[in-house]
Design an enzyme around this catalytic site. Structure first.
Site, PDB file in Angstrom:
ATOM      1  N   LYS A  22      45.322  -2.819  -8.765  1.00  0.00           N
ATOM      2  CA  LYS A  22      44.631  -2.108  -7.688  1.00  0.00           C
ATOM      3  C   LYS A  22      44.184  -3.080  -6.601  1.00  0.00           C
ATOM      4  O   LYS A  22      44.449  -2.880  -5.418  1.00  0.00           O
ATOM      5  CB  LYS A  22      43.401  -1.386  -8.266  1.00  0.00           C
ATOM      6  CG  LYS A  22      42.433  -0.882  -7.213  1.00  0.00           C
ATOM      7  CD  LYS A  22      41.310  -0.056  -7.812  1.00  0.00           C
ATOM      8  CE  LYS A  22      40.096  -0.830  -8.248  1.00  0.00           C
ATOM      9  NZ  LYS A  22      39.242  -1.349  -7.166  1.00  0.00           N
ATOM     10  N   ASN A  23      43.497  -4.140  -7.007  1.00  0.00           N
ATOM     11  CA  ASN A  23      42.869  -5.009  -6.010  1.00  0.00           C
ATOM     12  C   ASN A  23      43.848  -5.954  -5.319  1.00  0.00           C
ATOM     13  O   ASN A  23      43.489  -6.609  -4.341  1.00  0.00           O
ATOM     14  CB  ASN A  23      41.692  -5.757  -6.635  1.00  0.00           C
ATOM     15  CG  ASN A  23      40.546  -4.809  -6.960  1.00  0.00           C
ATOM     16  OD1 ASN A  23      40.533  -3.664  -6.486  1.00  0.00           O
ATOM     17  ND2 ASN A  23      39.605  -5.255  -7.762  1.00  0.00           N
ATOM     18  N   ARG A  75      35.011   1.266  -1.463  1.00  0.00           N
ATOM     19  CA  ARG A  75      34.618   0.027  -0.791  1.00  0.00           C
ATOM     20  C   ARG A  75      35.776  -0.599  -0.010  1.00  0.00           C
ATOM     21  O   ARG A  75      35.590  -1.168   1.063  1.00  0.00           O
ATOM     22  CB  ARG A  75      34.112  -0.951  -1.867  1.00  0.00           C
ATOM     23  CG  ARG A  75      33.895  -2.370  -1.421  1.00  0.00           C
ATOM     24  CD  ARG A  75      32.578  -2.550  -0.727  1.00  0.00           C
ATOM     25  NE  ARG A  75      32.353  -3.928  -0.310  1.00  0.00           N
ATOM     26  CZ  ARG A  75      31.281  -4.335   0.349  1.00  0.00           C
ATOM     27  NH1 ARG A  75      30.331  -3.495   0.663  1.00  0.00           N
ATOM     28  NH2 ARG A  75      31.154  -5.599   0.697  1.00  0.00           N
ATOM     29  N   CYS A  99      31.863   1.948  -5.749  1.00  0.00           N
ATOM     30  CA  CYS A  99      31.076   1.885  -6.981  1.00  0.00           C
ATOM     31  C   CYS A  99      29.623   1.547  -6.662  1.00  0.00           C
ATOM     32  O   CYS A  99      29.345   0.671  -5.842  1.00  0.00           O
ATOM     33  CB  CYS A  99      31.635   0.806  -7.904  1.00  0.00           C
ATOM     34  SG  CYS A  99      33.268   1.205  -8.521  1.00  0.00           S
ATOM     35  N   ARG A 104      25.805  -4.068  -1.939  1.00  0.00           N
ATOM     36  CA  ARG A 104      27.109  -4.178  -1.296  1.00  0.00           C
ATOM     37  C   ARG A 104      27.072  -4.158   0.240  1.00  0.00           C
ATOM     38  O   ARG A 104      27.635  -3.278   0.898  1.00  0.00           O
ATOM     39  CB  ARG A 104      28.061  -3.106  -1.856  1.00  0.00           C
ATOM     40  CG  ARG A 104      28.075  -3.140  -3.383  1.00  0.00           C
ATOM     41  CD  ARG A 104      29.261  -2.451  -3.966  1.00  0.00           C
ATOM     42  NE  ARG A 104      30.435  -3.292  -3.984  1.00  0.00           N
ATOM     43  CZ  ARG A 104      31.623  -2.910  -4.436  1.00  0.00           C
ATOM     44  NH1 ARG A 104      31.780  -1.688  -4.877  1.00  0.00           N
ATOM     45  NH2 ARG A 104      32.643  -3.722  -4.437  1.00  0.00           N
ATOM     46  N   ASP A 306      34.318  -7.715 -13.182  1.00  0.00           N
ATOM     47  CA  ASP A 306      34.968  -6.432 -13.507  1.00  0.00           C
ATOM     48  C   ASP A 306      35.268  -6.299 -15.005  1.00  0.00           C
ATOM     49  O   ASP A 306      35.615  -5.217 -15.467  1.00  0.00           O
ATOM     50  CB  ASP A 306      36.276  -6.277 -12.713  1.00  0.00           C
ATOM     51  CG  ASP A 306      36.012  -6.055 -11.228  1.00  0.00           C
ATOM     52  OD1 ASP A 306      34.859  -5.763 -10.868  1.00  0.00           O
ATOM     53  OD2 ASP A 306      36.963  -6.173 -10.443  1.00  0.00           O
ATOM     54  N   ARG A 399      40.151   6.269 -10.316  1.00  0.00           N
ATOM     55  CA  ARG A 399      40.246   5.427  -9.111  1.00  0.00           C
ATOM     56  C   ARG A 399      40.972   4.127  -9.424  1.00  0.00           C
ATOM     57  O   ARG A 399      41.586   3.531  -8.549  1.00  0.00           O
ATOM     58  CB  ARG A 399      38.833   5.083  -8.603  1.00  0.00           C
ATOM     59  CG  ARG A 399      38.139   6.235  -7.922  1.00  0.00           C
ATOM     60  CD  ARG A 399      36.776   5.813  -7.424  1.00  0.00           C
ATOM     61  NE  ARG A 399      36.881   4.609  -6.618  1.00  0.00           N
ATOM     62  CZ  ARG A 399      35.900   3.760  -6.398  1.00  0.00           C
ATOM     63  NH1 ARG A 399      34.708   3.966  -6.916  1.00  0.00           N
ATOM     64  NH2 ARG A 399      36.087   2.701  -5.646  1.00  0.00           N
TER      65      ARG A 399
HETATM   66  C1  EPZ Z   1      35.874  -7.166  -4.883  1.00  0.00           C
HETATM   67  O1  EPZ Z   1      34.794  -6.461  -4.308  1.00  0.00           O
HETATM   68  C2  EPZ Z   1      36.569  -6.191  -5.801  1.00  0.00           C
HETATM   69  N1  EPZ Z   1      37.061  -5.065  -5.028  1.00  0.00           N
HETATM   70  C3  EPZ Z   1      35.581  -5.756  -6.873  1.00  0.00           C
HETATM   71  O2  EPZ Z   1      36.227  -4.895  -7.778  1.00  0.00           O
HETATM   72  C4  EPZ Z   1      35.073  -6.989  -7.618  1.00  0.00           C
HETATM   73  O3  EPZ Z   1      34.077  -6.589  -8.548  1.00  0.00           O
HETATM   74  C5  EPZ Z   1      34.476  -7.986  -6.637  1.00  0.00           C
HETATM   75  O4  EPZ Z   1      35.443  -8.294  -5.603  1.00  0.00           O
HETATM   76  C6  EPZ Z   1      34.069  -9.295  -7.264  1.00  0.00           C
HETATM   77  O5  EPZ Z   1      35.175  -9.857  -7.917  1.00  0.00           O
HETATM   78  C7  EPZ Z   1      38.243  -5.140  -4.417  1.00  0.00           C
HETATM   79  O6  EPZ Z   1      38.956  -6.139  -4.470  1.00  0.00           O
HETATM   80  C8  EPZ Z   1      38.710  -3.932  -3.687  1.00  0.00           C
HETATM   81  P1  EPZ Z   1      32.554  -9.358  -2.917  1.00  0.00           P
HETATM   82  P2  EPZ Z   1      34.069  -6.993  -2.998  1.00  0.00           P
HETATM   83  O7  EPZ Z   1      32.461  -9.096  -1.447  1.00  0.00           O
HETATM   84  O8  EPZ Z   1      35.030  -7.728  -2.157  1.00  0.00           O
HETATM   85  C9  EPZ Z   1      27.946 -10.067  -1.834  1.00  0.00           C
HETATM   86  C10 EPZ Z   1      36.567  -2.897  -8.930  1.00  0.00           C
HETATM   87  O9  EPZ Z   1      36.001  -2.275  -9.858  1.00  0.00           O
HETATM   88  N2  EPZ Z   1      28.293  -9.776  -0.453  1.00  0.00           N
HETATM   89  O10 EPZ Z   1      33.364 -10.492  -3.383  1.00  0.00           O
HETATM   90  O11 EPZ Z   1      33.327  -5.854  -2.424  1.00  0.00           O
HETATM   91  C11 EPZ Z   1      28.079  -8.857  -2.747  1.00  0.00           C
HETATM   92  O12 EPZ Z   1      26.940  -8.029  -2.663  1.00  0.00           O
HETATM   93  C12 EPZ Z   1      35.759  -3.526  -7.826  1.00  0.00           C
HETATM   94  O13 EPZ Z   1      37.801  -3.006  -8.833  1.00  0.00           O
HETATM   95  C13 EPZ Z   1      27.340  -9.938   0.531  1.00  0.00           C
HETATM   96  O14 EPZ Z   1      26.194 -10.301   0.266  1.00  0.00           O
HETATM   97  O15 EPZ Z   1      33.051  -8.020  -3.639  1.00  0.00           O
HETATM   98  C14 EPZ Z   1      28.268  -9.508  -4.086  1.00  0.00           C
HETATM   99  O16 EPZ Z   1      27.039  -9.870  -4.618  1.00  0.00           O
HETATM  100  C15 EPZ Z   1      34.297  -3.315  -8.003  1.00  0.00           C
HETATM  101  N3  EPZ Z   1      27.685  -9.658   1.834  1.00  0.00           N
HETATM  102  C16 EPZ Z   1      29.084 -10.767  -3.760  1.00  0.00           C
HETATM  103  O17 EPZ Z   1      28.894 -10.978  -2.365  1.00  0.00           O
HETATM  104  C17 EPZ Z   1      28.928  -9.232   2.170  1.00  0.00           C
HETATM  105  O18 EPZ Z   1      29.168  -9.000   3.379  1.00  0.00           O
HETATM  106  C18 EPZ Z   1      30.568 -10.685  -4.028  1.00  0.00           C
HETATM  107  O19 EPZ Z   1      31.082  -9.476  -3.497  1.00  0.00           O
HETATM  108  C19 EPZ Z   1      29.908  -9.086   1.171  1.00  0.00           C
HETATM  109  C20 EPZ Z   1      29.562  -9.365  -0.139  1.00  0.00           C
END
Ligand code: EPZ
Length: 418
Positions: A22-23, A75, A99, A104, A306, A399
């Site tokens: 998916k990702n 997301r 989610c 986020r 994840d 999803r």
């Molecule tokens: C990606 O989400 C994945 N989604 C998530 O998988 C996965 O859990 C996550 O990366 C971490 O590996 C996709 O690839 C579509 P991040 P993403 O931005 O990109 C903070 C699943 O179940 N942050 O790397 O949204 C955030 O709050 C999903 O497949 C900020 O503070 O995650 C978190 O604490 C769920 N500001 C950390 O960074 C921002 O602008 C990492 O989040 C962006 C993020």
């Protein structure tokens, strides 16, 4: 309303294949905005988030308007935003849904686009929460992520491909999905160096779209692979999981080994032999050999957030106390309350830490899937529990996992949709 109905205690035998990731698929789908022609993708998983992305992209026109209702469902709707901004000079979109696993925010995306020359207006109501314009175009910059973000890195790579001049992204994430995206774009004429390291350099094309030439073959889903391996650890009896890319799950495999799980890696498969399995139902209902182990989630190559919920299910069957430390998202231990109602003994210390006391016997009950990964963890819990478990809100599971009930039935699980 559709639910999964599970009867626990059946061994899982035979072969199961890992589907497309998916990702890895979502950012490549979003990257179609950077192209003059349509792009071709092979091995696309037939899951709800992929369908939503296709609908979102179908509706996107030169106005750069991202559909509000669809974007609120996941997301990854943020992924085409940067590409649309670079291509059309403007984009309007809602705060992405998805989610409920923490706050986020999208500040690292907004910071990046602003530094590249865009102007941001907030409206905080339908049909768009954010309106971003780049009347002078976007410019290559040297940008450091204050927090490493997976979709943030992907979105800014895509924006930079159409910007004017060179962009350097620092403190980028190392997740394999970044390299898959960059390799695909490079195969079609982009110039992206360093993907898979913390510093990525992108030569901007000053608005010139990419010409499609080379298709993307979606790689196996490493999170599905890890989740199925946990099922193999708990219930596998000569179970072979195919399309297993061990190099993307090395930290996870070390943990599995520490817990005392027996497995064999062979020709892109992981095998759970029969001798590790102990029958359900009697006083030896759970394997006694599993040992408690602490787990801390981290960005790649660390233990993936994840896989935290599915791994916690495994820890409920391990002897001793395990500390689960979720460092990436603050809302990702919420499923534990429901798990305790099934009989686990887990103390939630704070939003980031839980202590699992094992082993415990789980018994079936009625649950609702809170998100994709905790939903799959509930399926695993149901499959090792005594009695019947029902799981509602299965859209959340669909999803991310294609035909999960059918596929698990093919290896012996008693799971059906009602
Ligand atoms: C990606 O989400 C994945 N989604 C998530 O998988 C996965 O859990 C996550 O990366 C971490 O590996 C996709 O690839 C579509 P991040 P993403 O931005 O990109 C903070 C699943 O179940 N942050 O790397 O949204 C955030 O709050 C999903 O497949 C900020 O503070 O995650 C978190 O604490 C769920 N500001 C950390 O960074 C921002 O602008 C990492 O989040 C962006 C993020």
């Amino acid at each position: 309303m559709t639910k999964f109905l599970i009867k626990g205690g059946r061994a899982l035998e035979g072969e199961i294949e890992i589907n497309g990731s998916k990702n890895a698929a979502l950012p490549v789908l979003a990257s179609s905005v950077l192209f003059k022609e349509k792009i071709e993708i092979e091995n696309l998983p037939n899951i709800e988030d992929v369908k939503r992305m296709q609908e979102l992209l179908d509706k996107l026109d030169a106005d750069g308007r991202i559909d509000y209702e669809i974007a609120k469902k996941f997301r990854a709707s943020i992924l085409p935003v940067g590409a649309a901004l670079a291509r059309f000079g403007k984009v309007a979109f809602p705060h992405p849904g998805g989610c409920v696993i923490g706050e986020r925010p999208i500040d690292v995306f907004l910071d990046g686009w602003k530094i590249m020359g865009a102007k941001t207006k907030l409206s905080k109501s339908a049909p768009a929460d954010y309106e971003i314009t780049a009347p002078e175009g976007l410019f290559g910059v040297d940008y450091t992520f204050k927090i490493p973000s997976v979709t943030g890195t992907e979105a800014l790579i895509m924006t930079a491909v159409l910007a004017k001049g060179t962009t350097i992204l620092r403190n980028a994430v190392l997740e394999p999905e970044i390299k898959y995206l960059a390799d695909f774009l490079n195969a079609n004429g982009a110039q992206i160096a360093g993907a898979g390291t913390t510093t990525i350099k992108i030569e901007g094309r000053s608005g010139k779209l990419l010409n499609y030439s080379t298709r993307f073959i979606v790689p196996p889903d490493r999170i599905e692979a890890g989740s199925f391996a946990i099922l193999g650890a708990l219930l596998g009896k000569n179970l072979r999981i195919k399309n297993f890319v061990a190099g993307e799950l090395s930290t996870f495999l070390v943990l599995l080994f520490n817990v005392g799980v027996e497995y064999v890696l062979e020709n892109n498969s992981i095998i759970f032999p029969a001798k590790g399995w102990s029958a359900f139902g009697g006083k030896d209902a759970y394997k006694k050999t599993l040992r408690a182990s602490n787990v801390t989630t981290k960005e790649f190559p660390g233990f993936p957030t994840d896989l935290q919920a599915p791994f916690t299910i495994l820890l409920t069957q391990a002897e001793g106390q395990s500390l689960v430390h979720e460092t990436v998202f603050e809302g990702r231990l919420n499923y534990i309350q429901d798990l305790n109602k099934m009989g686990s003994r887990i103390t939630l210390c704070d939003p980031h830490r839980a202590i699992v006391y094992g082993p415990t016997k789980l018994s079936g009950r009625a649950l609702e899937s809170p998100d994709i990964r905790a939903g799959l963890a509930f399926i695993i819990a149901g499959l090792i529990a005594s009695g019947e478990t029902s799981i509602g809100n299965i859209y959340q599971i669909e999803r991310g996992y294609e035909n999960i009930d059918y596929r698990l039935r093919s290896i012996g699980a008693d799971i059906k949709q009602i």
